[in-house]
Write an enzyme that holds these catalytic residues in place. Structure first.
Site, PDB file in Angstrom:
ATOM      1  N   SER A  66       0.832  -1.193   0.000  1.00 13.72           N
ATOM      2  CA  SER A  66       0.000   0.000   0.000  1.00 13.72           C
ATOM      3  C   SER A  66       0.875   1.255   0.000  1.00 13.72           C
ATOM      4  CB  SER A  66      -0.946  -0.036   1.202  1.00 13.72           C
ATOM      5  OG  SER A  66      -1.918   0.977   1.124  1.00 13.72           O
ATOM      6  N   ASP A  98      -8.528  -4.984  -6.630  1.00 13.16           N
ATOM      7  CA  ASP A  98      -8.042  -3.987  -5.678  1.00 13.16           C
ATOM      8  C   ASP A  98      -8.129  -2.595  -6.298  1.00 13.16           C
ATOM      9  OD1 ASP A  98      -6.861  -2.574  -3.668  1.00 13.16           O
ATOM     10  OD2 ASP A  98      -4.919  -3.584  -3.763  1.00 13.16           O
ATOM     11  N   HIS A 104      -7.613  -5.613  -0.748  1.00 14.99           N
ATOM     12  CA  HIS A 104      -6.379  -4.862  -0.546  1.00 14.99           C
ATOM     13  C   HIS A 104      -5.546  -5.425   0.609  1.00 14.99           C
ATOM     14  CE1 HIS A 104      -3.662  -1.511  -0.960  1.00 14.99           C
ATOM     15  NE2 HIS A 104      -3.868  -1.099   0.273  1.00 14.99           N
TER      16      HIS A 104
END
Length: 538
Positions: A350, A407, A470
């Site tokens: 991320s 995602d 995610h």
């Protein structure tokens, strides 16, 4: 009493007989015995033979006529499983049944029923039991030896991604577990103290052949007003400007060094966790990167997101900037292990995946003789424009982007202009120049892509939510089961499902939740997994 001689034969004694005499009136049961009986009676009593014959014939005729007049009983029918409908309602019932079967859409339901039957087969349940029980089992690691540069991206992982090479799969999952260790260490102690910054934080590494040499801190350029602490004093570490974001670790085991073919240095970075980090993520405008002396043309037009650059370059009150800390530590390790074959692997998830690209660029910029640098990013957003992508390629920074098709984070920031093949075509066309000039949010991805999909997992729901798509553990689960883009989830996957059930239980199929609860091998509390597996906040 005297009996005459002519009557002796009439009352002559007869021998007892046990023969079964039937009625002579029933033609169905008349046998030779009845005929003999009639003859004997005739001989005993003075009845004329012609009269007896006539009476018998009339009886037979009467019975024959009665047999024709009386209805014969129907033969017994075998019992029917389904009752037959009446003739009057036959047509309407058939129409109703036909409409009902058409409404079921059996052609559409059959694949789903077949899939459920296959998933709940004894073989599949055996695999589920194995994945739930073997929590500490890892795939055997082969000797990379002279091929380590290929697995580190020297040829951009050509021929290793589809189908996915088993050695590369193990390396990708292993580097992902370094990020999980960063998440766990941060959430065990999110608050930062001045004393802590002087020494490396204790991190429970998944690979004991590595040791942590440096703690890394990211500082936000955004400052919250002072009244925030008065209004919400319980926020604490959520509003602090500097936060522990990762670490530097080096392989210190001779056998592991021999297996990998070099001494590996890992830089692991976690994802977004604090309020100020989320605020930096929202600063999506592109800013110019300072050009280097060797750059020219498109590389000189490199731009990156303002928020990511801010977290990377801003120093804190008691800690240096993330950029300065990384460069100093890598230079120190490079000098310490001078003469050895080294490699630098930057891995992040991320926000950490975005900053990992900036780290790779910075390392190659500060030292021309830097060892090979590779970036393994999980669920990373876009970081810069096409000029930044060209700059990374020119500096020979190898990037492997692990992307989940479901995602949404991998499609931001910036204006969505395409994914995969479409993005590559746009990047190599004149349209890309027009987008860079006219669109201030013209972002572009960097590196080689390894694409997985939540829908390929037999355990996750096809409509899993954004958080699950995610989640880092979901990424590692998908990579561990990935064979090729045209192949189903591999049956001999090694990664345990315990953590996936714990982090994303609401997104796991109810079928497996109930089965997992019933399996005696799933004993989380006894094994202490509840305390060791902390969820990813991303």
């Amino acid at each position: 009493m005297l009996v005459g001689s002519h009557s002796v034969n009439l009352f002559q004694a007869r021998k007892p007989s046990f023969r079964n005499y039937t009625s002579p009136l029933n033609p169905l049961t008349r046998t030779l015995s009845s005929c003999s009986y009639s003859a004997s009676v005739s001989s005993c009593f003075p009845i004329k033979a012609s009269a007896a014959t006539t009476s018998t014939s009339k009886t037979e005729l009467t019975l024959a006529n009665l047999d024709k007049l009386l209805p014969k009983p129907a033969p017994p029918q075998p019992p029917q499983l389904y009752p037959q409908p009446d003739q009057k309602k036959k047509g309407s019932t058939e129409n109703k049944a036909k409409g009902f079967l058409e409404g079921l859409s059996l052609a559409k339901l059959w694949p789903q029923v077949k899939a459920v039957a296959e998933e709940m087969s004894p073989r599949h349940l055996k695999t589920l039991r194995r994945l739930l029980s073997k929590t500490a089992e890892y795939s055997p690691r082969n000797n990379l030896g002279s091929r380590w540069r290929e697995y580190h991206g020297s040829n951009n992982w050509a021929g290793l991604l589809d189908p996915l090479d088993e050695n590369l799969r193990r390396e990708v999952v292993r580097y992902g577990e370094f990020i999980q260790a960063a998440y766990q260490s941060f959430h065990s102690n999110p608050a930062m103290s001045v004393e802590e910054t002087q020494m490396p934080r204790n991190v429970a590494l998944p690979d004991r052949s590595y040791k942590v040499t440096k703690s890394l801190y990211a500082t936000s350029a955004i400052g919250l007003p002072d009244w925030v602490d008065d209004v919400a004093p319980d926020l604490g570490w959520m509003t602090q400007r500097s936060s522990w974001i990762g670490y530097v670790a080096v392989c210190d085991d001779r056998r592991e060094i021999a297996r990998m073919g070099r001494r590996d240095i890992v830089i692991a970075l976690r994802g977004t966790s604090t309020c100020l980090e989320w605020a930096e993520n929202m600063r999506a405008q592109l800013i110019q990167m300072p050009p280097t002396e060797e750059e020219g043309g498109e590389e000189a037009q490199a731009k990156v997101e303002c928020g990511f650059q801010s977290l990377f370059k801003t120093p804190g009150a008691h800690v240096p900037s993330l950029s300065q800390s990384v460069v100093e530590e890598i230079k120190r390790l490079k000098e310490l292990y001078k003469g050895e074959q080294l490699s630098i692997t930057v891995t992040g998830h991320s926000l950490g995946a975005a900053i990992a690209l900036l780290v790779g660029d910075e390392l190659k910029t500060c030292d021309k003789d830097m060892p090979p640098v590779a970036v393994f990013s999980f669920g990373g957003p876009r970081v810069g424009n096409r000029g930044f992508a060209n700059r990374m390629e020119a500096k020979n920074v190898k990037v492997l982007r692990i992307v989940n098709s479901q995602d949404l984070i991998t499609r931001v920031p910036g204006i969505f202009v395409g994914e995969g093949v479409l993005e590559e075509k746009i990047k190599n066309s004149k349209l890309a120049d027009l987008l860079d000039e006219k669109m201030p949010l013209a972002y572009s991805h960097v590196g080689t892509e390894l694409r997985v999909d939540t829908k390929m997992s037999p355990y996750l729901k096809p409509n899993a939510d954004v958080a699950c798509c995610h989640d880092l553990e979901a990424y590692l689960h998908l990579v561990d089961g990935f064979l090729a883009s045209n192949c189903p989830f591999r049956q001999n996957a090694k990664r345990s499902l315990v953590r996936l059930l714990q982090d994303q239980g609401s997104n796991v199929k109810k079928l497996y939740i109930s089965k997992a609860n019933n399996l005696s091998s799933l004993k989380l509390e006894r094994e202490g997994l509840m305390a060791s597996c902390l969820p990813s906040p991303s």
